[in-house]
Design an enzyme around this catalytic site. Structure first.
Site: not given
Length: 332
Positions: A114, A259, A289
């Site tokens: 991430c 993020h 995501n």
């Protein structure tokens, strides 16, 4: 002084959009359940035979290079961030290099999940400031829909992730009023097993077995409460570290691009930082995501919408598997 700046942005998402209602066909879940826990409404899944991690990265890169006004021949180096490479080896960076008419330039793969895009920006920033390169292409691209088992036993993961790619051309500049100000990178490996995909791994003689599959150990695992707790702590730490390094406060931030892990995390961080809603950008509702691609996709959308103004202070921040966390402060 030589600095670096983001000169162009681009993104690509596969054409197939998957709604929460679509996922109801495969697992015990609901649109309300998913929205309440993550904020996600839709995500995009790749098309086999058309989309690959490297090809999606190439599509995003073409847009970024066009906006930066550079050709593939002018790119000096590639940094490719992904947790879902086309092959176990070689990395996707070299596959991107062959996809477009680049020179025989170096290609570095980043595996910090991430935080991959911010780690990639940091690498590009250092290469440029050292004088080694003038144009570095930083890419985040993921195909995750085929890592996930669309089942009730894996629903906590399966509903969260999507596929997509984003790219940035990072370019040398002598303009101190429009540049990357600083990057900050961290890790804490003792929590690695709280968020991981363990198998197939190299620690077993037989990397894959019927037992592993039956026990679901070939699927991603997340200790959700622990991840949430650490994320809402590390995000503000990383943001404040970047601000302190540049003698700024939260009031100097024009836009925070976190993020896109979970809307609840982003909201918790926003409240903890005391930021207005219009100063934090979220698009997880539409894409889920997309791991290393979330920040460049979000930046690309902001840029296309004209929401990044010259001189704006933009803060990028990420937290994820590893654990790793990172931030980047820049002036647009």
């Amino acid at each position: 002084m030589t600095y670096s700046r983001i000169a162009g942005l681009g993104f690509y998402v596969p054409e197939t959009m998957v709604t929460n209602h679509d996922l109801e066909k495969y697992m015990d879940t609901s649109d309300e359940w998913i929205r309440e826990r993550s904020g996600i409404e839709t995500r995009h899944f790749f098309t086999e035979g058309k989309d690959t991690v490297s090809k999606m990265g190439a599509r995003a890169s073409e847009v970024a290079m066009e906006k930066a006004g550079v050709t593939p021949e002018e790119i000096d180096f590639i940094v490719f961030a992904t947790l879902s490479p086309d092959y176990n080896f070689p990395g996707s960076g070299v596959l991107l290099q062959r996809e477009l008419p680049f020179r025989n330039i170096g290609a570095l793969d980043v595996r910090t999940q991430c935080t991959g895009f911010i780690y990639g920006l940091s690498v590009a920033d250092q290469f440029i400031k050292s004088g080694m390169y003038k144009n570095v292409l930083v890419v985040g691209s993921e195909i995750q829909s085929n890592i996930l088992e669309k089942s009730t036993r894996n629903r906590d993961f399966a509903v969260l992730f999507g596929d997509g790619a984003g790219a940035a051309v990072v370019q040398a500049t002598d303009n101190e009023d429009s540049r990357i100000l600083s990057t900050h990178l961290h890790s804490e490996g003792k929590y690695a097993e709280d968020l991981l995909l363990e198998h197939p791994g190299s620690n077993l003689k037989n990397r894959m077995s019927t037992k592993i599959i039956e026990e679901g150990k070939h699927l991603p695992y997340m200790k959700g409460s622990a991840v949430f707790k650490h994320a809402v702590t590390r995000f503000p730490e990383a943001i404040n570290e970047a601000l302190d390094a540049n003698n700024m406060t939260k009031d100097d931030i024009d836009m925070l691009v976190p993020h896109q892990a979970n809307l609840r995390i982003s909201e918790a961080v926003r409240r903890k930082m005391g930021l207005d809603e219009d100063k934090v950008y979220n698009n997880i509702q539409r894409y889920g995501n997309t791991t290393a691609a979330t920040i460049p996709i979000a930046l690309s959308e902001l840029d296309e919408a004209g929401r990044l103004k010259k001189g704006d202070v933009i803060c990028l921040a990420a937290f994820g598997s590893g654990f790793t966390w990172a931030s980047c402060l820049l002036k647009w």
